[in-house]
Design a protein around this motif. Structure first.
Motif, PDB file in Angstrom:
ATOM      1  N   VAL A   1       0.736  -1.347  -0.188  1.00 28.08           N
ATOM      2  CA  VAL A   1      -0.022  -0.020   0.011  1.00 28.08           C
ATOM      3  C   VAL A   1       0.712   1.373  -0.088  1.00 28.08           C
ATOM      4  O   VAL A   1       0.447   2.230  -0.751  1.00 28.08           O
ATOM      5  CB  VAL A   1      -1.135   0.002   1.403  1.00 28.08           C
ATOM      6  CG1 VAL A   1      -1.607   1.278   1.297  1.00 28.08           C
ATOM      7  CG2 VAL A   1      -1.957  -1.231   0.957  1.00 28.08           C
ATOM      8  N   TYR A   2       1.998   1.259   0.858  1.00 36.71           N
ATOM      9  CA  TYR A   2       2.513   2.319   1.042  1.00 36.71           C
ATOM     10  C   TYR A   2       4.194   2.745   0.271  1.00 36.71           C
ATOM     11  O   TYR A   2       4.408   3.774  -0.084  1.00 36.71           O
ATOM     12  CB  TYR A   2       2.960   2.731   2.372  1.00 36.71           C
ATOM     13  CG  TYR A   2       1.784   2.897   3.259  1.00 36.71           C
ATOM     14  CD1 TYR A   2       0.965   4.144   3.397  1.00 36.71           C
ATOM     15  CD2 TYR A   2       1.063   2.042   4.054  1.00 36.71           C
ATOM     16  CE1 TYR A   2      -0.272   4.517   3.904  1.00 36.71           C
ATOM     17  CE2 TYR A   2      -0.130   2.111   4.813  1.00 36.71           C
ATOM     18  CZ  TYR A   2      -0.728   3.479   4.621  1.00 36.71           C
ATOM     19  OH  TYR A   2      -1.941   3.609   5.405  1.00 36.71           O
ATOM     20  N   CYS A   3       4.604   1.437   0.062  1.00 32.17           N
ATOM     21  CA  CYS A   3       5.764   1.494  -0.610  1.00 32.17           C
ATOM     22  C   CYS A   3       5.781   1.365  -2.044  1.00 32.17           C
ATOM     23  O   CYS A   3       6.005   0.360  -2.752  1.00 32.17           O
ATOM     24  CB  CYS A   3       6.820   0.603  -0.109  1.00 32.17           C
ATOM     25  SG  CYS A   3       7.176   0.415   1.768  1.00 32.17           S
ATOM     26  N   VAL A   4       5.227   2.570  -2.772  1.00 32.23           N
ATOM     27  CA  VAL A   4       5.019   2.412  -4.299  1.00 32.23           C
ATOM     28  C   VAL A   4       5.856   3.680  -4.791  1.00 32.23           C
ATOM     29  O   VAL A   4       6.006   4.642  -4.147  1.00 32.23           O
ATOM     30  CB  VAL A   4       3.623   2.523  -4.591  1.00 32.23           C
ATOM     31  CG1 VAL A   4       2.947   1.206  -4.327  1.00 32.23           C
ATOM     32  CG2 VAL A   4       2.957   3.338  -3.934  1.00 32.23           C
TER      33      VAL A   4
ATOM     34  N   LEU B   1     -10.145  -7.731  -7.327  1.00 32.93           N
ATOM     35  CA  LEU B   1      -8.854  -7.841  -7.681  1.00 32.93           C
ATOM     36  C   LEU B   1      -7.901  -6.950  -7.003  1.00 32.93           C
ATOM     37  O   LEU B   1      -6.693  -7.488  -6.552  1.00 32.93           O
ATOM     38  CB  LEU B   1      -8.669  -7.780  -9.128  1.00 32.93           C
ATOM     39  CG  LEU B   1      -9.169  -8.860  -9.990  1.00 32.93           C
ATOM     40  CD1 LEU B   1      -8.931  -8.312 -11.486  1.00 32.93           C
ATOM     41  CD2 LEU B   1      -8.003 -10.082  -9.847  1.00 32.93           C
ATOM     42  N   GLN B   2      -8.176  -5.653  -6.681  1.00 28.35           N
ATOM     43  CA  GLN B   2      -7.287  -4.650  -5.891  1.00 28.35           C
ATOM     44  C   GLN B   2      -7.195  -5.320  -4.639  1.00 28.35           C
ATOM     45  O   GLN B   2      -5.935  -5.107  -4.229  1.00 28.35           O
ATOM     46  CB  GLN B   2      -8.022  -3.324  -5.798  1.00 28.35           C
ATOM     47  CG  GLN B   2      -8.419  -2.606  -7.214  1.00 28.35           C
ATOM     48  CD  GLN B   2      -8.892  -1.390  -7.014  1.00 28.35           C
ATOM     49  OE1 GLN B   2      -9.435  -1.150  -5.940  1.00 28.35           O
ATOM     50  NE2 GLN B   2      -9.037  -0.709  -8.364  1.00 28.35           N
TER      51      GLN B   2
ATOM     52  N   LEU C   1       4.344  -8.906 -11.286  1.00 33.63           N
ATOM     53  CA  LEU C   1       3.061  -9.088 -11.939  1.00 33.63           C
ATOM     54  C   LEU C   1       2.506  -7.725 -12.401  1.00 33.63           C
ATOM     55  O   LEU C   1       2.327  -7.655 -13.473  1.00 33.63           O
ATOM     56  CB  LEU C   1       2.104  -9.309 -10.775  1.00 33.63           C
ATOM     57  CG  LEU C   1       0.412  -9.647 -11.410  1.00 33.63           C
ATOM     58  CD1 LEU C   1       0.557 -10.713 -12.405  1.00 33.63           C
ATOM     59  CD2 LEU C   1      -0.478  -9.795 -10.294  1.00 33.63           C
ATOM     60  N   GLN C   2       3.051  -6.626 -11.772  1.00 34.30           N
ATOM     61  CA  GLN C   2       2.810  -5.156 -12.268  1.00 34.30           C
ATOM     62  C   GLN C   2       3.609  -5.268 -13.500  1.00 34.30           C
ATOM     63  O   GLN C   2       2.808  -4.441 -14.745  1.00 34.30           O
ATOM     64  CB  GLN C   2       2.932  -4.184 -11.525  1.00 34.30           C
ATOM     65  CG  GLN C   2       1.919  -4.219 -10.242  1.00 34.30           C
ATOM     66  CD  GLN C   2       2.483  -3.057  -9.135  1.00 34.30           C
ATOM     67  OE1 GLN C   2       3.573  -3.061  -8.821  1.00 34.30           O
ATOM     68  NE2 GLN C   2       1.361  -2.372  -8.787  1.00 34.30           N
TER      69      GLN C   2
ATOM     70  N   GLN D   1      -4.516  -1.190  -8.760  1.00 32.72           N
ATOM     71  CA  GLN D   1      -4.283  -0.167  -8.108  1.00 32.72           C
ATOM     72  C   GLN D   1      -4.557  -0.435  -6.488  1.00 32.72           C
ATOM     73  O   GLN D   1      -4.923  -1.638  -6.104  1.00 32.72           O
ATOM     74  CB  GLN D   1      -5.456   0.925  -8.489  1.00 32.72           C
ATOM     75  CG  GLN D   1      -5.256   1.588  -9.659  1.00 32.72           C
ATOM     76  CD  GLN D   1      -6.372   2.492  -9.958  1.00 32.72           C
ATOM     77  OE1 GLN D   1      -7.368   2.530  -9.378  1.00 32.72           O
ATOM     78  NE2 GLN D   1      -5.998   3.403 -11.160  1.00 32.72           N
ATOM     79  N   VAL D   2      -4.075   0.424  -5.698  1.00 28.91           N
ATOM     80  CA  VAL D   2      -4.334   0.112  -4.339  1.00 28.91           C
ATOM     81  C   VAL D   2      -5.555   0.402  -4.071  1.00 28.91           C
ATOM     82  O   VAL D   2      -6.174   1.580  -4.333  1.00 28.91           O
ATOM     83  CB  VAL D   2      -3.218   1.146  -3.462  1.00 28.91           C
ATOM     84  CG1 VAL D   2      -3.492   0.888  -2.144  1.00 28.91           C
ATOM     85  CG2 VAL D   2      -2.010   0.879  -3.710  1.00 28.91           C
TER      86      VAL D   2
END
Length: 536
Positions: A223-226, A314-315, A329-330, A396-397
């Motif tokens: 969630v946060y490390c992007v 999926l999110q 995967l992304q 997406q988150v």
């Protein structure tokens, strides 16, 4: 025979396997065939089985028209290996199913996969307990918090009309224990699983997902490390894709501008680059969506007709992945999407379209089952095709989940003052008392309730002043006058006449004034006379 739709629920993959066998046995035409001067009744050729089953799967809503003939061949090989079918000589298991005129038949009974049976007490898996604000500790604040009497004016009454005039009741300072990393993990795990259960529309996640397999630290990291593009950033670079694989993926994604000028450019170069990327992902020991989450993603396939719901599911599911898997995967889905929408890229296969090639090549790298007796190839192709077409939304988150968790954590960290005997004091509430919920009302109802509640509170306040026996008459008269100036209508209803007001307040006693000494004033004024002199 299109069969019934298997919606989301426990053991959906097993139910799909059994449903496919039931449809295949019940609808596959069989007749007499001759082989080596011998006849075999109730038999069919391998090519006939592929043609019929392929058409069945394409018309079935659980699979869809994306099913290919090669995937149907792979499924029939699984059927032969697991004795769903056999050759006319009764052989199965080690034999290989071929697309030719070899004869096959159904055994007297085709084995179905049994649904796991669990003990009754373990039939429903409860979600992990969510830490609540009531898990608090009391902070000693010298027992009571004495406050000075309130100044009775209209502003104070508008703000604190529900508090009696005078000393405030004793109160205690309530504060949640310090929020630790363990508490944060519990909140993220519980709220994520609750959101997943809500999106899938299930009463329980039993048979779909084991909460013990969920690592909340993975959720927090995803969630946060992007970065700015939403791609997960790994702390350990050793878990990332090799540099040469990233270079090959960049070359294909940005073709023809993504290739380094130092690399050789020859006919078929793009196919070699694609083969390099495909071989790396096909050598992975575990699919990117992991074996533990296989059943969850199979359940999402039952929601693809509702695209908005499927995207939300999926999110939530993709944030459960290990950060390294989510990043791979992304990057892979972005590559697949760009290759399919790049008109300048030469065809990567002469016989298969690029979009179909992407789905067939990487489907089992993304989703597959640890159990060989499964329809993972058919299901993986359908899911990967959807994720490839909606990769920007699906990965997406989940903003709603993130907002809910952050608000809950903020609530846990708040400090609150609770008054003894107040309705909000949870210490006096019964643990079995059912929770209450709010009902939305119109603006007119709200204004009416606000006026009635305020008026009743003011009436109680005035009556409290009148009935207070510890208050002196002077203070009582003073506060009643202040109340009359602030709320004349309420005061007039309570005291419509002067007699009713006089009945509450005793009359003022006549103040006795001291008598004047008039005797001294009756004497005439006498001028000043000097009786003697200080002169010598």
């Amino acid at each position: 025979m299109e069969g019934k739709i298997i919606g989301p629920g426990p053991y959906r993959a097993t139910k799909l396997w059994n449903e496919t066998i039931r449809l295949f046995r019940g609808g596959m035409p069989s007749r007499r065939h001759w082989l080596h001067f011998r006849s075999y009744d109730n038999s069919f050729t391998g090519s006939e089985a592929i043609d019929w089953l392929h058409e069945l799967l394409r018309r079935n809503h659980n699979f869809g028209p994306e099913v290919t003939r090669h995937q149907t061949l792979q499924l029939l090989r699984k059927f032969l290996k697991n004795h769903v079918i056999e050759d006319v000589k009764g052989r199965f298991g080690k034999e290989d199913f071929e697309d030719n005129g070899h004869l096959y038949r159904f055994p007297p009974e085709s084995p179905l996969k049994p649904l796991p049976q669990r003990p009754r007490e373990m039939s429903s898996v409860a979600l992990p307990r969510l830490p609540q604000w009531d898990d608090y500790e009391e902070v000693s604040a010298q027992g009571t918090v004495p406050l000075r009497p309130l100044v009775l004016n209209s502003e104070t009454w508008n703000k604190r009309h529900s508090i009696a005039i005078g000393e405030v009741h004793e109160c205690k300072l309530i504060r949640r224990k310090e929020i630790t990393a363990k508490h944060l993990d519990q909140v993220w795990r519980a709220m994520t699983l609750a959101e997943l259960q809500r999106v899938l529309g299930l009463q329980s996640l039993d048979g779909v997902l084991d909460s013990k397999d969920i690592n909340p630290k993975h959720i927090i990291h995803n969630v946060y490390c992007v970065n700015k593009q939403g791609i997960v950033v790994l702390k350990n670079k050793a878990d990332d894709l090799p540099h040469w694989v990233l270079s090959a993926m960049k070359c294909l994604a940005n073709w023809p501008n993504g290739c380094d000028g130092r690399q050789p450019m020859y006919p078929g170069f793009e196919r070699d680059v694609f083969r390099t990327v495909a071989e790396h992902f096909q050598r992975l020991k575990e699919p990117l969506l992991t074996f533990q989450l296989y059943e969850v993603f199979v359940n999402i396939l039952g929601l693809l007709q509702k695209q908005q719901v499927a995207a939300e599911a999926l999110q939530v599911c993709c944030v459960l992945l290990p950060p390294a898997n989510r990043r791979k995967l992304q990057l892979l889905l972005r590559l697949m999407s760009r290759v399919c929408h790049n008109p300048t890229l030469p065809p990567l296969n002469d016989a298969i379209a690029t979009r179909t090639l992407m789905a067939q090549t990487f489907s089992r790298c993304i989703l597959s089952s640890a159990d060989e007796v499964d329809l993972d190839e058919l299901l993986a192709t359908k899911l990967v095709t959807y994720m490839m077409d909606h990769q920007e939304v699906a990965l997406q988150v989940p903003a709603g989940l993130q907002k809910s968790v952050e608000e809950h954590i903020s609530q846990l960290r708040r400090v609150q003052i609770k008054y003894a005997g107040a309705d909000t004091d949870t210490s006096v509430m019964s643990p079995r008392e059912p929770p209450t919920f709010c009902r939305q009302i119109s603006r007119e109802e709200f204004e009416e309730q606000r006026v009635l509640a305020s008026r009743s509170a003011m009436v109680e306040l005035l009556e409290g002043i009148v009935q207070d026996g510890n208050m002196s008459t002077k203070d009582k008269r003073k506060k009643m006058k202040q109340f009359q100036r602030s709320y004349p209508e309420i005061y007039a209803r309570r005291f419509p006449t002067a007699e009713s007001e006089a009945a509450v307040l005793p009359e003022k006693s006549a103040r006795l004034k001291p008598q004047l000494m008039l005797r001294t004033l009756k004497k005439p004024f006498q001028p000043f006379q000097r009786s003697w002199s200080f002169r010598a």
